[in-house]
Design an enzyme around this catalytic site. Sequence first.
Site, PDB file in Angstrom:
ATOM      1  CG  ASP A   1      -8.439   0.337   3.683  1.00 13.94           C
ATOM      2  OD1 ASP A   1      -9.196  -0.429   3.042  1.00 13.94           O
ATOM      3  OD2 ASP A   1      -7.211   0.158   3.764  1.00 13.94           O
TER       4      ASP A   1
ATOM      5  CE  LYS B   1      -4.209  -1.902   2.072  1.00 14.20           C
ATOM      6  NZ  LYS B   1      -5.222  -1.770   3.122  1.00 14.20           N
TER       7      LYS B   1
HETATM    8  P1  NAP Z   1       0.387  -3.342  10.434  1.00 17.74           P
HETATM    9  O1  NAP Z   1       0.682  -2.062   9.730  1.00 17.74           O
HETATM   10  O2  NAP Z   1       1.370  -4.452  10.388  1.00 17.74           O
HETATM   11  O3  NAP Z   1       0.144  -2.945  11.982  1.00 17.74           O
HETATM   12  C1  NAP Z   1      -0.085  -3.938  12.925  1.00 17.74           C
HETATM   13  C2  NAP Z   1      -0.591  -3.307  14.221  1.00 17.74           C
HETATM   14  O4  NAP Z   1      -0.986  -4.357  15.099  1.00 17.74           O
HETATM   15  C3  NAP Z   1       0.461  -2.474  14.972  1.00 17.74           C
HETATM   16  O5  NAP Z   1      -0.198  -1.434  15.643  1.00 17.74           O
HETATM   17  C4  NAP Z   1       1.015  -3.522  15.952  1.00 17.74           C
HETATM   18  O6  NAP Z   1       1.583  -2.936  17.101  1.00 17.74           O
HETATM   19  C5  NAP Z   1      -0.242  -4.246  16.329  1.00 17.74           C
HETATM   20  N1  NAP Z   1      -0.048  -5.606  16.831  1.00 17.74           N
HETATM   21  C6  NAP Z   1       0.392  -6.695  16.147  1.00 17.74           C
HETATM   22  N2  NAP Z   1       0.388  -7.796  16.950  1.00 17.74           N
HETATM   23  C7  NAP Z   1      -0.042  -7.379  18.162  1.00 17.74           C
HETATM   24  C8  NAP Z   1      -0.282  -8.041  19.405  1.00 17.74           C
HETATM   25  N3  NAP Z   1      -0.045  -9.352  19.535  1.00 17.74           N
HETATM   26  N4  NAP Z   1      -0.762  -7.326  20.446  1.00 17.74           N
HETATM   27  C9  NAP Z   1      -1.018  -6.000  20.301  1.00 17.74           C
HETATM   28  N5  NAP Z   1      -0.808  -5.306  19.152  1.00 17.74           N
HETATM   29  C10 NAP Z   1      -0.337  -5.995  18.098  1.00 17.74           C
HETATM   30  O7  NAP Z   1      -0.989  -3.984   9.961  1.00 17.74           O
HETATM   31  P2  NAP Z   1      -2.250  -3.174   9.383  1.00 17.74           P
HETATM   32  O8  NAP Z   1      -2.096  -3.017   7.923  1.00 17.74           O
HETATM   33  O9  NAP Z   1      -2.424  -1.955  10.214  1.00 17.74           O
HETATM   34  O10 NAP Z   1      -3.457  -4.218   9.592  1.00 17.74           O
HETATM   35  C11 NAP Z   1      -4.037  -4.452  10.869  1.00 17.74           C
HETATM   36  C12 NAP Z   1      -5.242  -5.370  10.736  1.00 17.74           C
HETATM   37  O11 NAP Z   1      -6.303  -4.726  10.064  1.00 17.74           O
HETATM   38  C13 NAP Z   1      -4.960  -6.671   9.945  1.00 17.74           C
HETATM   39  O12 NAP Z   1      -5.509  -7.749  10.677  1.00 17.74           O
HETATM   40  C14 NAP Z   1      -5.702  -6.457   8.652  1.00 17.74           C
HETATM   41  O13 NAP Z   1      -6.156  -7.683   8.108  1.00 17.74           O
HETATM   42  C15 NAP Z   1      -6.866  -5.594   9.110  1.00 17.74           C
HETATM   43  N6  NAP Z   1      -7.460  -4.807   8.013  1.00 17.74           N
HETATM   44  C16 NAP Z   1      -8.751  -5.069   7.652  1.00 17.74           C
HETATM   45  C17 NAP Z   1      -9.351  -4.331   6.634  1.00 17.74           C
HETATM   46  C18 NAP Z   1     -10.776  -4.625   6.237  1.00 17.74           C
HETATM   47  O14 NAP Z   1     -11.211  -4.178   5.163  1.00 17.74           O
HETATM   48  N7  NAP Z   1     -11.549  -5.336   7.039  1.00 17.74           N
HETATM   49  C19 NAP Z   1      -8.643  -3.319   5.971  1.00 17.74           C
HETATM   50  C20 NAP Z   1      -7.316  -3.052   6.370  1.00 17.74           C
HETATM   51  C21 NAP Z   1      -6.742  -3.811   7.400  1.00 17.74           C
HETATM   52  P3  NAP Z   1       3.144  -2.462  17.119  1.00 17.74           P
HETATM   53  O15 NAP Z   1       3.152  -1.085  16.518  1.00 17.74           O
HETATM   54  O16 NAP Z   1       3.494  -2.470  18.571  1.00 17.74           O
HETATM   55  O17 NAP Z   1       3.905  -3.464  16.296  1.00 17.74           O
END
Ligand code: NAP
Length: 277
Positions: free
Chosen positions: A102, A66
């Site tokens: 999003d 992205k």
């Molecule tokens: P990302 O950029 O990798 O960020 C991950 C986030 O999760 C960070 O804030 C990370 O914290 C936190 N995290 C990971 N493991 C954790 C744990 N065990 N305990 C607490 N915090 C944790 O990922 P992203 O792109 O933001 O995506 C996040 C989620 O949103 C994914 O599951 C994705 O599938 C979902 N999503 C869904 C949609 C939809 O249309 N439904 C759209 C977009 C995203 P740190 O900063 O401390 O590493």
Amino acid sequence: MTDRYAVFGHPVVHSKSPFIHRAFAGQTGQDLDYEAIDPGADGFAEAVRRFFAEGGRGANVTLPFKEEALALADEALPRAREAGAANTLIAREGRLLADNTDGAGLVRDLKLRHGVPLAGAEVLLVGAGGAARGVLGPLLRERPQRLVIANRTPARAEALARAFAPLAASHEVALEARPFDALRPPFTLVINATSASLAGEIPPLPSELFAARPFVYDMMYGASPTPFLREAARHGAKTADGLGMLVEQAAESFFLWRGVRPDAQAVYLRLRAALGG
Ligand code: NAP
């Protein structure tokens, strides 16, 4: 001639976007083809350039591309610039435009499908990664009373709060970052924008947050409720997963490309039934 669209991701084989956009096309009578393309870890820019050089009209972009999608576009539209990432590319008059749908998808899902009021709400956004950043602007524009960002790595939440402070101020929203253990109820809406559910984990929020019975949303979705949603439901909170957000962000992309708004609810129901949830 049939117009070509695609989703780029790595991996992309499980993407529901081809199903969603083909269904939208069927509903609205649009002559288009939509495929899933995995360019490998390093091949995104080249694959996108080739796709559009060969006449592609638009694309969705998912993990991990992205940010790269934003960088390679000729022009970043305001939502993509603000999010620092693009999930939608649009070919227009020989130029490639980048947008991000999003946040609009989340807001539509919350308000229209789940009837969650955002104006005046007290919102806890858990997570400070790409998904959190992508939805912050659209959430702030709904004018909640306050919005707190909490993240496992607190410095990332603080950086997000700083970056969005001017927008929050202009919409009279009290925006702040707090560590998990400093969170205090009440919140009317809790959004899990972390990927913790992927690992079957739950961010360590104080349990009294759920006891105050906010509406609890997890951006992840699946056949059964995520651990986060199960924990919230155990305390009597109403819950929803991110399937509606997925369909609504797709509907917003489709609208940008085709100028027609599809019936997202019909496709949402088909996907929900297919998931078996
Ligand atoms: P990302 O950029 O990798 O960020 C991950 C986030 O999760 C960070 O804030 C990370 O914290 C936190 N995290 C990971 N493991 C954790 C744990 N065990 N305990 C607490 N915090 C944790 O990922 P992203 O792109 O933001 O995506 C996040 C989620 O949103 C994914 O599951 C994705 O599938 C979902 N999503 C869904 C949609 C939809 O249309 N439904 C759209 C977009 C995203 P740190 O900063 O401390 O590493």
